[in-house]
Design a protein around this motif. Structure first.
Motif, mmCIF file in Angstrom:
data_model
loop_
_atom_site.group_PDB
_atom_site.id
_atom_site.type_symbol
_atom_site.label_atom_id
_atom_site.label_comp_id
_atom_site.label_asym_id
_atom_site.label_seq_id
_atom_site.Cartn_x
_atom_site.Cartn_y
_atom_site.Cartn_z
ATOM 1 N N MET A 137 40.077 40.491 64.856
ATOM 2 C CA MET A 137 39.198 40.484 63.694
ATOM 3 C C MET A 137 39.898 39.695 62.593
ATOM 4 O O MET A 137 41.065 39.889 62.318
ATOM 5 C CB MET A 137 38.932 41.922 63.256
ATOM 6 C CG MET A 137 38.163 42.007 61.974
ATOM 7 S SD MET A 137 37.855 43.684 61.392
ATOM 8 C CE MET A 137 37.261 44.457 62.855
ATOM 9 N N GLY A 185 35.397 50.628 61.091
ATOM 10 C CA GLY A 185 35.235 49.485 61.973
ATOM 11 C C GLY A 185 36.349 48.470 61.873
ATOM 12 O O GLY A 185 36.455 47.577 62.717
ATOM 13 N N TRP A 234 39.253 49.170 62.524
ATOM 14 C CA TRP A 234 40.062 49.519 63.691
ATOM 15 C C TRP A 234 39.260 49.631 64.978
ATOM 16 O O TRP A 234 39.835 49.672 66.052
ATOM 17 C CB TRP A 234 40.802 50.841 63.430
ATOM 18 C CG TRP A 234 41.697 50.727 62.243
ATOM 19 C CD1 TRP A 234 42.954 50.189 62.222
ATOM 20 C CD2 TRP A 234 41.395 51.122 60.911
ATOM 21 N NE1 TRP A 234 43.451 50.228 60.939
ATOM 22 C CE2 TRP A 234 42.518 50.796 60.113
ATOM 23 C CE3 TRP A 234 40.297 51.709 60.296
ATOM 24 C CZ2 TRP A 234 42.571 51.045 58.748
ATOM 25 C CZ3 TRP A 234 40.344 51.954 58.932
ATOM 26 C CH2 TRP A 234 41.467 51.621 58.181
ATOM 27 N N ASN A 235 37.929 49.706 64.858
ATOM 28 C CA ASN A 235 37.086 49.899 66.034
ATOM 29 C C ASN A 235 35.807 49.087 65.847
ATOM 30 O O ASN A 235 34.940 49.460 65.056
ATOM 31 C CB ASN A 235 36.772 51.393 66.194
ATOM 32 C CG ASN A 235 35.955 51.696 67.418
ATOM 33 O OD1 ASN A 235 35.028 50.971 67.764
ATOM 34 N ND2 ASN A 235 36.279 52.786 68.080
ATOM 35 N N ASP A 236 35.687 47.995 66.591
ATOM 36 C CA ASP A 236 34.547 47.075 66.428
ATOM 37 C C ASP A 236 33.193 47.756 66.635
ATOM 38 O O ASP A 236 32.211 47.407 65.989
ATOM 39 C CB ASP A 236 34.668 45.906 67.403
ATOM 40 C CG ASP A 236 35.845 45.007 67.088
ATOM 41 O OD1 ASP A 236 36.434 45.147 66.010
ATOM 42 O OD2 ASP A 236 36.171 44.157 67.936
ATOM 43 N N LYS A 237 33.146 48.711 67.539
ATOM 44 C CA LYS A 237 31.881 49.395 67.822
ATOM 45 C C LYS A 237 31.390 50.148 66.576
ATOM 46 O O LYS A 237 30.197 50.134 66.255
ATOM 47 C CB LYS A 237 32.049 50.360 69.000
ATOM 48 C CG LYS A 237 30.754 50.943 69.489
ATOM 49 C CD LYS A 237 30.980 51.779 70.726
ATOM 50 C CE LYS A 237 30.087 51.235 71.805
ATOM 51 N NZ LYS A 237 30.254 51.887 73.085
ATOM 52 N N ALA A 252 29.953 47.675 64.129
ATOM 53 C CA ALA A 252 28.610 47.239 64.525
ATOM 54 C C ALA A 252 27.569 48.294 64.168
ATOM 55 O O ALA A 252 26.506 47.969 63.620
ATOM 56 C CB ALA A 252 28.585 46.945 66.026
ATOM 57 N N TRP A 253 27.873 49.562 64.443
ATOM 58 C CA TRP A 253 26.925 50.628 64.090
ATOM 59 C C TRP A 253 26.748 50.721 62.577
ATOM 60 O O TRP A 253 25.630 50.910 62.082
ATOM 61 C CB TRP A 253 27.372 51.969 64.662
ATOM 62 C CG TRP A 253 26.992 52.119 66.099
ATOM 63 C CD1 TRP A 253 27.820 52.036 67.183
ATOM 64 C CD2 TRP A 253 25.675 52.326 66.612
ATOM 65 N NE1 TRP A 253 27.096 52.190 68.338
ATOM 66 C CE2 TRP A 253 25.770 52.365 68.020
ATOM 67 C CE3 TRP A 253 24.424 52.466 66.027
ATOM 68 C CZ2 TRP A 253 24.665 52.553 68.841
ATOM 69 C CZ3 TRP A 253 23.314 52.653 66.844
ATOM 70 C CH2 TRP A 253 23.444 52.698 68.230
ATOM 71 N N ASN A 282 30.479 41.884 65.156
ATOM 72 C CA ASN A 282 30.912 42.974 66.036
ATOM 73 C C ASN A 282 29.892 43.345 67.102
ATOM 74 O O ASN A 282 30.067 44.325 67.821
ATOM 75 C CB ASN A 282 31.227 44.216 65.177
ATOM 76 C CG ASN A 282 32.352 43.937 64.220
ATOM 77 O OD1 ASN A 282 33.506 43.868 64.611
ATOM 78 N ND2 ASN A 282 32.022 43.744 62.949
ATOM 79 N N GLY A 307 29.080 42.216 70.029
ATOM 80 C CA GLY A 307 29.515 42.260 71.419
ATOM 81 C C GLY A 307 30.065 43.616 71.836
ATOM 82 O O GLY A 307 29.988 43.995 73.001
ATOM 83 N N SER A 308 30.573 44.389 70.875
ATOM 84 C CA SER A 308 31.136 45.700 71.206
ATOM 85 C C SER A 308 30.045 46.716 71.536
ATOM 86 O O SER A 308 30.345 47.757 72.122
ATOM 87 C CB SER A 308 31.997 46.204 70.056
ATOM 88 O OG SER A 308 31.194 46.460 68.913
ATOM 89 N N LEU A 309 28.802 46.440 71.165
ATOM 90 C CA LEU A 309 27.699 47.359 71.476
ATOM 91 C C LEU A 309 27.191 47.192 72.904
ATOM 92 O O LEU A 309 26.538 48.065 73.436
ATOM 93 C CB LEU A 309 26.530 47.155 70.507
ATOM 94 C CG LEU A 309 26.749 47.587 69.063
ATOM 95 C CD1 LEU A 309 25.519 47.274 68.232
ATOM 96 C CD2 LEU A 309 27.079 49.072 68.979
#
Length: 117
Positions: free
Chosen positions: A1, A60, A62-65, A68-69, A112, A114-116
């Motif tokens: 990122m 996010g 630390w966590n792309d998912k 995205a949410w 982000n 793609g993480s979904l």
């Protein structure tokens, strides 16, 4: 990122924390939601969604998912805000902040997305 993405997520997150908490008790927000024709419970619900979106976007980093949410929540909330301003026939200048936030939320979502999948 990238650094730009992190800065964007922090700014969006802090902004949505502020906007969300304002919905819980700010006289201005109480008056605005009354003007929109929405019940007080919807104001609280909107505030909760904004606080959740802020936490997701900041987490996010630390966590792309989660980013995205959070971006998805921001996009949905801002689409609702824009339609509300259209419904009450507000001038375009009152819609500028939701439009900018919608665009920034879309950027976070697309970075982000793609993480979904």
């Amino acid at each position: 990122m990238g650094v730009l993405s992190i800065i964007l997520q922090v700014l969006l997150g802090l902004g949505f924390l502020m906007f969300g908490f304002m919905k819980f008790g700010s006289k201005q927000m109480v008056d605005e939601f009354g003007r929109y024709g929405y019940p007080g419970g919807f104001r609280i619900f909107t505030g909760l969604v904004e606080v959740i979106a802020a936490v997701l976007v900041i987490s996010g980093i630390w966590n792309d998912k989660l980013a995205a949410w959070g971006g998805l929540f921001i996009v949905g909330t801002m689409i609702g805000a824009i339609f509300t301003h259209i419904k009450v026939k507000d001038p375009v200048n009152k819609m500028m902040m939701p439009i900018v936030l919608l665009i920034l939320g879309l950027i976070v979502l697309f970075i982000n997305f793609g993480s979904l999948l």
